[in-house]
Design a protein around this motif. Structure first.
Motif, PDB file in Angstrom:
ATOM      1  N   LEU A 259       0.825  -1.202   0.000  1.00  9.11           N
ATOM      2  CA  LEU A 259       0.000   0.000   0.000  1.00  9.11           C
ATOM      3  C   LEU A 259       0.862   1.256   0.000  1.00  9.11           C
ATOM      4  O   LEU A 259       0.563   2.236  -0.699  1.00  9.11           O
ATOM      5  CB  LEU A 259      -0.924  -0.003   1.218  1.00  9.11           C
ATOM      6  N   ALA A 260       1.925   1.238   0.794  1.00 11.04           N
ATOM      7  CA  ALA A 260       2.823   2.396   0.830  1.00 11.04           C
ATOM      8  C   ALA A 260       3.452   2.634  -0.542  1.00 11.04           C
ATOM      9  O   ALA A 260       3.558   3.784  -1.006  1.00 11.04           O
ATOM     10  CB  ALA A 260       3.909   2.178   1.880  1.00 11.04           C
ATOM     11  N   THR A 261       3.848   1.559  -1.204  1.00 10.48           N
ATOM     12  CA  THR A 261       4.447   1.667  -2.532  1.00 10.48           C
ATOM     13  C   THR A 261       3.437   2.209  -3.537  1.00 10.48           C
ATOM     14  O   THR A 261       3.771   3.035  -4.403  1.00 10.48           O
ATOM     15  CB  THR A 261       4.977   0.299  -2.992  1.00 10.48           C
ATOM     16  N   LEU A 262       2.193   1.761  -3.438  1.00 14.83           N
ATOM     17  CA  LEU A 262       1.139   2.228  -4.336  1.00 14.83           C
ATOM     18  C   LEU A 262       0.980   3.747  -4.245  1.00 14.83           C
ATOM     19  O   LEU A 262       0.965   4.450  -5.271  1.00 14.83           O
ATOM     20  CB  LEU A 262      -0.181   1.537  -3.982  1.00 14.83           C
ATOM     21  N   PHE A 263       0.861   4.257  -3.024  1.00 13.24           N
ATOM     22  CA  PHE A 263       0.637   5.690  -2.856  1.00 13.24           C
ATOM     23  C   PHE A 263       1.893   6.500  -3.169  1.00 13.24           C
ATOM     24  O   PHE A 263       1.790   7.639  -3.644  1.00 13.24           O
ATOM     25  CB  PHE A 263       0.129   5.976  -1.438  1.00 13.24           C
ATOM     26  N   ASP A 264       3.050   5.922  -2.947  1.00 13.97           N
ATOM     27  CA  ASP A 264       4.287   6.601  -3.326  1.00 13.97           C
ATOM     28  C   ASP A 264       4.382   6.720  -4.845  1.00 13.97           C
ATOM     29  O   ASP A 264       4.767   7.772  -5.383  1.00 13.97           O
ATOM     30  CB  ASP A 264       5.484   5.839  -2.765  1.00 13.97           C
ATOM     31  N   THR A 265       4.006   5.645  -5.545  1.00 15.31           N
ATOM     32  CA  THR A 265       4.012   5.663  -7.012  1.00 15.31           C
ATOM     33  C   THR A 265       3.022   6.688  -7.545  1.00 15.31           C
ATOM     34  O   THR A 265       3.322   7.440  -8.489  1.00 15.31           O
ATOM     35  CB  THR A 265       3.662   4.266  -7.560  1.00 15.31           C
ATOM     36  N   PHE A 266       1.834   6.741  -6.928  1.00 15.46           N
ATOM     37  CA  PHE A 266       0.818   7.712  -7.352  1.00 15.46           C
ATOM     38  C   PHE A 266       1.317   9.142  -7.134  1.00 15.46           C
ATOM     39  O   PHE A 266       1.179  10.001  -8.013  1.00 15.46           O
ATOM     40  CB  PHE A 266      -0.484   7.482  -6.591  1.00 15.46           C
ATOM     41  N   GLN A 267       1.913   9.408  -5.973  1.00 17.46           N
ATOM     42  CA  GLN A 267       2.375  10.754  -5.662  1.00 17.46           C
ATOM     43  C   GLN A 267       3.465  11.207  -6.631  1.00 17.46           C
ATOM     44  O   GLN A 267       3.480  12.368  -7.083  1.00 17.46           O
ATOM     45  CB  GLN A 267       2.893  10.815  -4.220  1.00 17.46           C
ATOM     46  N   ARG A 268       4.363  10.307  -6.977  1.00 17.63           N
ATOM     47  CA  ARG A 268       5.423  10.659  -7.915  1.00 17.63           C
ATOM     48  C   ARG A 268       4.851  10.933  -9.310  1.00 17.63           C
ATOM     49  O   ARG A 268       5.333  11.813 -10.031  1.00 17.63           O
ATOM     50  CB  ARG A 268       6.482   9.551  -7.970  1.00 17.63           C
ATOM     51  N   ALA A 269       3.789  10.184  -9.670  1.00 19.42           N
ATOM     52  CA  ALA A 269       3.131  10.426 -10.959  1.00 19.42           C
ATOM     53  C   ALA A 269       2.417  11.783 -10.955  1.00 19.42           C
ATOM     54  O   ALA A 269       2.398  12.478 -11.979  1.00 19.42           O
ATOM     55  CB  ALA A 269       2.134   9.307 -11.246  1.00 19.42           C
ATOM     56  N   VAL A 270       1.845  12.167  -9.828  1.00 17.30           N
ATOM     57  CA  VAL A 270       1.208  13.486  -9.708  1.00 17.30           C
ATOM     58  C   VAL A 270       2.260  14.581  -9.871  1.00 17.30           C
ATOM     59  O   VAL A 270       2.040  15.582 -10.573  1.00 17.30           O
ATOM     60  CB  VAL A 270       0.492  13.622  -8.347  1.00 17.30           C
ATOM     61  N   GLU A 271       3.409  14.404  -9.248  1.00 12.84           N
ATOM     62  CA  GLU A 271       4.471  15.413  -9.342  1.00 12.84           C
ATOM     63  C   GLU A 271       4.999  15.545 -10.765  1.00 12.84           C
ATOM     64  O   GLU A 271       5.428  16.634 -11.183  1.00 12.84           O
ATOM     65  CB  GLU A 271       5.604  15.038  -8.385  1.00 12.84           C
ATOM     66  N   ARG A 272       4.944  14.448 -11.533  1.00 12.27           N
ATOM     67  CA  ARG A 272       5.379  14.508 -12.938  1.00 12.27           C
ATOM     68  C   ARG A 272       4.291  15.062 -13.850  1.00 12.27           C
ATOM     69  O   ARG A 272       4.545  15.311 -15.030  1.00 12.27           O
ATOM     70  CB  ARG A 272       5.771  13.107 -13.418  1.00 12.27           C
ATOM     71  N   GLY A 273       3.071  15.195 -13.322  1.00 22.64           N
ATOM     72  CA  GLY A 273       1.962  15.677 -14.138  1.00 22.64           C
ATOM     73  C   GLY A 273       1.204  14.578 -14.851  1.00 22.64           C
ATOM     74  O   GLY A 273       0.312  14.860 -15.669  1.00 22.64           O
ATOM     75  N   THR A 274       1.517  13.307 -14.536  1.00 22.74           N
ATOM     76  CA  THR A 274       0.820  12.187 -15.181  1.00 22.74           C
ATOM     77  C   THR A 274      -0.628  12.102 -14.721  1.00 22.74           C
ATOM     78  O   THR A 274      -1.553  11.872 -15.526  1.00 22.74           O
ATOM     79  CB  THR A 274       1.541  10.864 -14.863  1.00 22.74           C
TER      80      THR A 274
END
Length: 392
Positions: A259-274
């Motif tokens: 779960l932590a990895t999932l939300f970390d991946t999502f947050q990094r995608a948000v920061e990239r604008g994905t």
């Protein structure tokens, strides 16, 4: 876990195992303060109507300095739940040292605002004392309890309770094993199981911390998944520790890390604008959650969780006697079942989809649901004093 290990540790003087298991076990600091406390207890015994000094002679038990009539005190005070065989206690220097350590541990309890308020109203202590003891030593601990009540009336003794735990047995032991050997064995097994799953591990601080946390989780679940009154049978073979076994603490920690990895991946995608940021709950459309596993997580885990905690931690009222029950197995079984159902859902459903606007509605609803699942994981693990892992 301290429930099961402390009796053996007391003999081995191996308190380092408690530190490795991240257990904060109260103990006296020793030194002159304890010496003074023991002297004060001796003086109190000399004034006590229930006690008499032992005359040293051939018939006197070795080391006995006072004899105290516990049974008459229990009857006078109307105490219930104590062993009917409590009668005459021969007090030794060691008995008084144990009592002095208990008193010092109570004095180390932090004073909260509610405690300060009670003390201002004349109640000298609002500290609850729980004697954690194995079934073989329950009688001796009841003796210490009553002696404390006699020597310290109305101070710290009114809220004493006893939590009694069953024995720990080992299947086919080749030789006796102590707590330290048990911990090191489980740690080595956890390392070997992790190598099988993830490949050769780097000997860096990050992996050391992960292995330590997984080991502590495995031991806590191994011991606390059984009702504390029951016997635990430990299987020390290698196959009893696994990062994949669905009954283990490591399995719970693994899914928490997913779960932590999932939300970390999502947050990094948000920061990239994905992806756009996760909208407020009020703007989400939960009707797009149509997977059976999603509603199973809601109705079987998110909604009942407060009740699970209440059942696990609720102590009986004082009038029910001196024994209490701590239902740690309720929390362990809840976490294991949650991990199994979450894992099944997560393996089947792709939460982070393609970055197309028409897919965001369902993705955001799923992220909000799984954010709540993550919160439940963290809260339940906190009751077992286990930190959630951010990655494995």
């Amino acid at each position: 876990v301290g429930v099961r290990l402390v009796p053996a540790l007391t003999e081995e003087r191996s308190w380092d195992v408690l530190r490795q298991l991240r257990i904060c076990w109260p103990s006296g600091s020793g030194g002159s303060s304890l010496t003074d406390a023991v002297s004060a207890l001796k003086a109190a015994l000399g004034r006590c109507p229930c006690a008499a000094a032992c005359e040293q002679g051939p018939g006197t038990a070795e080391g006995a300095i006072f004899k105290v009539h516990l049974k008459s005190f229990v009857e006078q005070q109307g105490l219930v739940g104590y062993d009917p065989n409590l009668d005459l206690l021969l007090v030794t220097e060691g008995t008084l040292w144990s009592l002095a350590e208990l008193q010092e541990a109570v004095l180390q309890c932090p004073v909260t605002p509610s405690c300060a308020l009670l003390q201002a109203k004349g109640q000298s202590s609002c500290c609850s004392i729980i004697h954690v003891v194995n079934c073989e030593e329950e009688f001796q601990q009841q003796q210490l309890d009553v002696l404390w009540r006699i020597l310290d009336p109305g101070a710290h003794t009114a809220l004493q309770k006893h939590l009694v735990c069953g024995p720990v047995k080992v299947t086919n032991p080749s030789s006796p094993i102590g707590a330290d050997q048990y911990f090191q064995l489980r740690k080595r097994q956890m390392y070997e199981a992790s190598v099988i799953k993830y490949g050769e591990l780097a000997q860096d601080e990050a992996w050391t911390e992960v292995i330590d946390t997984l080991t502590v989780a495995a031991i806590r679940f191994e011991m606390l998944s059984t009702a504390h009154r029951s016997q635990i049978t430990l299987d020390l073979e290698n196959n009893s520790i696994s990062t994949k076994g669905t009954k283990s603490g490591a399995f719970v920690m693994y899914n928490c890390a997913r779960l932590a990895t999932l939300f970390d991946t999502f947050q990094r995608a948000v920061e990239r604008g994905t992806y756009p940021p996760l909208p407020p709950v009020s703007e989400l459309n939960f009707s797009c959650l149509r997977e059976e596993g999603e509603w199973l997580l809601l109705f079987n885990y998110l909604l009942p969780f407060p009740e699970v905690l209440q059942q696990a931690a609720q102590l009986p009222p004082p009038s029910t006697g001196i024994r209490i029950t701590a239902s740690t197995e309720t929390v362990c079984k809840f976490l294991i079942q949650l991990s199994m159902d979450f894992s099944s859902y997560y393996n089947r459903v792709h939460v982070l989809g393609e970055p197309f606007p028409h897919l965001f509605e369902q993705m955001f609803a799923r992220l909000q649901l799984l954010g709540a699942v993550r919160d439940v994981f963290h809260s339940a693990l906190a009751t077992l004093h286990l930190p959630p892992l951010s990655q494995i």
